[in-house]
Design a protein around this motif. Structure first.
Motif, PDB file in Angstrom:
ATOM      1  N   ALA A   9       1.059  -1.353   0.221  1.00 26.24           N
ATOM      2  CA  ALA A   9      -0.090   0.017  -0.004  1.00 26.24           C
ATOM      3  C   ALA A   9       0.798   1.113  -0.043  1.00 26.24           C
ATOM      4  O   ALA A   9       1.888   1.323   0.646  1.00 26.24           O
ATOM      5  CB  ALA A   9      -0.887   0.112   1.200  1.00 26.24           C
ATOM      6  N   GLY A  10       0.455   2.229  -0.769  1.00 27.29           N
ATOM      7  CA  GLY A  10       1.148   3.341  -0.941  1.00 27.29           C
ATOM      8  C   GLY A  10       2.172   3.379  -2.264  1.00 27.29           C
ATOM      9  O   GLY A  10       2.902   4.425  -2.393  1.00 27.29           O
ATOM     10  N   GLY A  11       2.342   2.142  -2.731  1.00 26.73           N
ATOM     11  CA  GLY A  11       3.563   1.995  -3.538  1.00 26.73           C
ATOM     12  C   GLY A  11       3.095   2.362  -4.996  1.00 26.73           C
ATOM     13  O   GLY A  11       1.734   2.806  -5.274  1.00 26.73           O
ATOM     14  N   SER A  12       3.601   2.104  -6.097  1.00 24.83           N
ATOM     15  CA  SER A  12       3.291   2.618  -7.656  1.00 24.83           C
ATOM     16  C   SER A  12       3.271   1.143  -8.392  1.00 24.83           C
ATOM     17  O   SER A  12       4.381   0.390  -8.183  1.00 24.83           O
ATOM     18  CB  SER A  12       3.918   3.505  -8.001  1.00 24.83           C
ATOM     19  N   LEU A  13       2.772   1.279  -9.464  1.00 26.39           N
ATOM     20  CA  LEU A  13       2.728   0.301 -10.590  1.00 26.39           C
ATOM     21  C   LEU A  13       2.507   0.780 -11.882  1.00 26.39           C
ATOM     22  O   LEU A  13       1.718   1.887 -11.949  1.00 26.39           O
ATOM     23  CB  LEU A  13       1.951  -0.980 -10.594  1.00 26.39           C
ATOM     24  N   ARG A  14       2.978   0.519 -13.066  1.00 27.37           N
ATOM     25  CA  ARG A  14       2.705   1.097 -14.292  1.00 27.37           C
ATOM     26  C   ARG A  14       2.313  -0.191 -15.234  1.00 27.37           C
ATOM     27  O   ARG A  14       3.223  -0.881 -15.483  1.00 27.37           O
ATOM     28  CB  ARG A  14       3.961   1.950 -14.851  1.00 27.37           C
ATOM     29  N   LEU A  15       1.102   0.089 -15.673  1.00 27.98           N
ATOM     30  CA  LEU A  15       0.593  -0.993 -16.406  1.00 27.98           C
ATOM     31  C   LEU A  15       0.884  -0.486 -17.996  1.00 27.98           C
ATOM     32  O   LEU A  15       0.603   0.538 -18.137  1.00 27.98           O
ATOM     33  CB  LEU A  15      -0.858  -1.335 -16.398  1.00 27.98           C
ATOM     34  N   SER A  16       1.110  -1.307 -18.788  1.00 32.57           N
ATOM     35  CA  SER A  16       1.127  -1.001 -20.056  1.00 32.57           C
ATOM     36  C   SER A  16       0.363  -1.856 -20.972  1.00 32.57           C
ATOM     37  O   SER A  16      -0.230  -3.043 -20.606  1.00 32.57           O
ATOM     38  CB  SER A  16       2.680  -1.290 -20.826  1.00 32.57           C
ATOM     39  N   CYS A  17      -0.152  -1.416 -22.188  1.00 32.70           N
ATOM     40  CA  CYS A  17      -1.148  -2.019 -23.239  1.00 32.70           C
ATOM     41  C   CYS A  17      -0.388  -1.985 -24.599  1.00 32.70           C
ATOM     42  O   CYS A  17      -0.327  -0.865 -25.194  1.00 32.70           O
ATOM     43  CB  CYS A  17      -2.234  -1.317 -23.106  1.00 32.70           C
ATOM     44  N   THR A  18      -0.070  -3.189 -25.240  1.00 36.60           N
ATOM     45  CA  THR A  18       0.420  -3.265 -26.530  1.00 36.60           C
ATOM     46  C   THR A  18      -0.638  -3.747 -27.349  1.00 36.60           C
ATOM     47  O   THR A  18      -1.647  -4.510 -26.901  1.00 36.60           O
ATOM     48  CB  THR A  18       1.739  -3.938 -26.566  1.00 36.60           C
ATOM     49  N   ALA A  19      -0.514  -3.277 -28.566  1.00 36.33           N
ATOM     50  CA  ALA A  19      -1.583  -3.856 -29.766  1.00 36.33           C
ATOM     51  C   ALA A  19      -0.929  -5.073 -30.430  1.00 36.33           C
ATOM     52  O   ALA A  19      -0.011  -4.716 -31.384  1.00 36.33           O
ATOM     53  CB  ALA A  19      -2.003  -2.792 -30.223  1.00 36.33           C
ATOM     54  N   SER A  20      -1.179  -6.207 -30.237  1.00 31.73           N
ATOM     55  CA  SER A  20      -0.688  -7.599 -30.963  1.00 31.73           C
ATOM     56  C   SER A  20      -1.194  -7.127 -32.405  1.00 31.73           C
ATOM     57  O   SER A  20      -2.203  -7.152 -32.800  1.00 31.73           O
ATOM     58  CB  SER A  20      -1.328  -8.620 -30.314  1.00 31.73           C
ATOM     59  N   GLY A  21      -0.059  -7.005 -33.126  1.00 34.00           N
ATOM     60  CA  GLY A  21      -0.264  -7.084 -34.612  1.00 34.00           C
ATOM     61  C   GLY A  21      -0.407  -5.686 -35.283  1.00 34.00           C
ATOM     62  O   GLY A  21      -0.350  -5.693 -36.628  1.00 34.00           O
ATOM     63  N   ARG A  22      -0.743  -4.730 -34.547  1.00 31.14           N
ATOM     64  CA  ARG A  22      -0.807  -3.474 -35.255  1.00 31.14           C
ATOM     65  C   ARG A  22      -0.612  -2.308 -33.933  1.00 31.14           C
ATOM     66  O   ARG A  22      -0.840  -2.326 -32.906  1.00 31.14           O
ATOM     67  CB  ARG A  22      -1.945  -3.377 -36.044  1.00 31.14           C
ATOM     68  N   PRO A  76      -0.408   3.015 -24.849  1.00 31.01           N
ATOM     69  CA  PRO A  76      -0.853   3.452 -23.725  1.00 31.01           C
ATOM     70  C   PRO A  76      -0.254   2.768 -22.562  1.00 31.01           C
ATOM     71  O   PRO A  76      -0.229   1.662 -22.363  1.00 31.01           O
ATOM     72  CB  PRO A  76      -2.475   2.973 -23.895  1.00 31.01           C
ATOM     73  N   TYR A  77      -0.288   3.786 -21.429  1.00 33.94           N
ATOM     74  CA  TYR A  77       0.192   2.879 -20.088  1.00 33.94           C
ATOM     75  C   TYR A  77      -0.898   3.405 -19.132  1.00 33.94           C
ATOM     76  O   TYR A  77      -1.352   4.650 -19.157  1.00 33.94           O
ATOM     77  CB  TYR A  77       1.602   3.308 -19.791  1.00 33.94           C
ATOM     78  N   LEU A  78      -0.907   2.828 -18.006  1.00 31.89           N
ATOM     79  CA  LEU A  78      -1.560   3.478 -16.872  1.00 31.89           C
ATOM     80  C   LEU A  78      -0.933   3.543 -15.630  1.00 31.89           C
ATOM     81  O   LEU A  78      -0.147   2.505 -15.157  1.00 31.89           O
ATOM     82  CB  LEU A  78      -2.771   2.425 -16.434  1.00 31.89           C
ATOM     83  N   GLN A  79      -0.063   4.919 -15.278  1.00 32.80           N
ATOM     84  CA  GLN A  79       0.481   4.938 -14.081  1.00 32.80           C
ATOM     85  C   GLN A  79      -0.262   4.943 -12.642  1.00 32.80           C
ATOM     86  O   GLN A  79      -1.122   5.795 -12.667  1.00 32.80           O
ATOM     87  CB  GLN A  79       1.385   6.242 -14.120  1.00 32.80           C
ATOM     88  N   MET A  80       0.022   4.025 -11.764  1.00 32.96           N
ATOM     89  CA  MET A  80      -0.827   3.818 -10.714  1.00 32.96           C
ATOM     90  C   MET A  80       0.010   4.323  -9.300  1.00 32.96           C
ATOM     91  O   MET A  80       0.939   3.501  -9.175  1.00 32.96           O
ATOM     92  CB  MET A  80      -1.433   2.498 -10.593  1.00 32.96           C
ATOM     93  N   ASN A  81      -0.215   5.290  -8.859  1.00 36.82           N
ATOM     94  CA  ASN A  81       0.527   5.849  -7.493  1.00 36.82           C
ATOM     95  C   ASN A  81      -0.446   5.552  -6.246  1.00 36.82           C
ATOM     96  O   ASN A  81      -1.746   5.622  -6.650  1.00 36.82           O
ATOM     97  CB  ASN A  81       0.773   7.107  -7.944  1.00 36.82           C
ATOM     98  N   SER A  82       0.136   5.699  -5.231  1.00 34.72           N
ATOM     99  CA  SER A  82      -0.601   5.618  -3.833  1.00 34.72           C
ATOM    100  C   SER A  82      -1.493   4.481  -4.072  1.00 34.72           C
ATOM    101  O   SER A  82      -2.793   4.685  -3.527  1.00 34.72           O
ATOM    102  CB  SER A  82      -1.397   7.230  -3.526  1.00 34.72           C
ATOM    103  N   LEU A  83      -1.166   3.480  -4.076  1.00 31.02           N
ATOM    104  CA  LEU A  83      -2.111   2.287  -4.292  1.00 31.02           C
ATOM    105  C   LEU A  83      -2.646   1.962  -2.991  1.00 31.02           C
ATOM    106  O   LEU A  83      -1.858   2.072  -2.040  1.00 31.02           O
ATOM    107  CB  LEU A  83      -1.219   1.101  -4.874  1.00 31.02           C
ATOM    108  N   LYS A  84      -3.901   1.333  -2.903  1.00 34.26           N
ATOM    109  CA  LYS A  84      -4.623   1.078  -1.789  1.00 34.26           C
ATOM    110  C   LYS A  84      -4.981  -0.305  -1.891  1.00 34.26           C
ATOM    111  O   LYS A  84      -5.195  -0.878  -3.072  1.00 34.26           O
ATOM    112  CB  LYS A  84      -5.872   1.602  -1.540  1.00 34.26           C
ATOM    113  N   PRO A  85      -5.073  -0.979  -0.838  1.00 35.03           N
ATOM    114  CA  PRO A  85      -5.558  -2.426  -1.067  1.00 35.03           C
ATOM    115  C   PRO A  85      -6.935  -2.765  -1.872  1.00 35.03           C
ATOM    116  O   PRO A  85      -7.062  -3.748  -2.372  1.00 35.03           O
ATOM    117  CB  PRO A  85      -5.864  -2.834   0.375  1.00 35.03           C
ATOM    118  N   GLU A  86      -7.859  -1.780  -1.857  1.00 40.17           N
ATOM    119  CA  GLU A  86      -8.950  -2.064  -2.564  1.00 40.17           C
ATOM    120  C   GLU A  86      -8.668  -1.666  -4.141  1.00 40.17           C
ATOM    121  O   GLU A  86      -9.881  -1.831  -4.751  1.00 40.17           O
ATOM    122  CB  GLU A  86     -10.018  -0.751  -2.017  1.00 40.17           C
ATOM    123  N   ASP A  87      -7.510  -1.393  -4.411  1.00 41.25           N
ATOM    124  CA  ASP A  87      -7.324  -1.325  -5.903  1.00 41.25           C
ATOM    125  C   ASP A  87      -7.020  -2.604  -6.483  1.00 41.25           C
ATOM    126  O   ASP A  87      -6.832  -2.926  -7.644  1.00 41.25           O
ATOM    127  CB  ASP A  87      -6.078  -0.258  -6.120  1.00 41.25           C
TER     128      ASP A  87
END
Length: 123
Positions: free
Chosen positions: A14-27, A79-90
């Motif tokens: 909790a309180g940490g960060s993660l970054r999710l990425s999304c690539t498009a397979s094939g294009r 596209p990416y999703l930067q997630m900061n101040s993460l909570k258990p409910e995330d």
């Protein structure tokens, strides 16, 4: 047709960060809208954030405003999703989705969905 593929999930305190990425397979994702949704065990899938291809429009769920940022890499236009101040409910499986048009926070606006990536936030 575009196939989203998510990456970047994992376990964080909790309180940490993660970054999710999304690539498009094939294009590229051009000119799709890209959205992030999540689903926790026993709960319905919910909207998290979304962005238009141009990056000119973004939208966030109230629960993540000020903590999450959706954007694209300048070089790869991934596209990416930067997630900061993460909570258990995330904690949830996070899905990337792509659609041609529609209301950004409606799941029905997205035709193509990834398999999801697990995010677990420990307390």
């Amino acid at each position: 047709q575009v196939q989203p593929v998510e990456s970047g999930g994992g376990l964080v305190q909790a309180g940490g960060s993660l970054r999710l990425s999304c690539t498009a397979s094939g294009r590229s994702f051009r000119p799709y809208i890209v959205g992030w949704f999540r689903q926790a065990p026993g709960k319905e899938r919910e909207f998290v954030a979304a962005i238009t291809w141009s990056g000119g429009s973004t939208k966030y769920a109230d629960s993540v405003k000020g903590r999450f940022t959706v954007s694209k890499f300048n070089a790869e236009n991934t596209p990416y999703l930067q997630m900061n101040s993460l909570k258990p409910e995330d904690s949830a499986v996070y899905y990337c989705a792509a659609g041609r048009s529609g209301t950004l926070d409606y799941a029905s606006s997205y035709e193509y969905w990834g398999q999801g990536t697990q995010v677990t936030v420990s307390s």
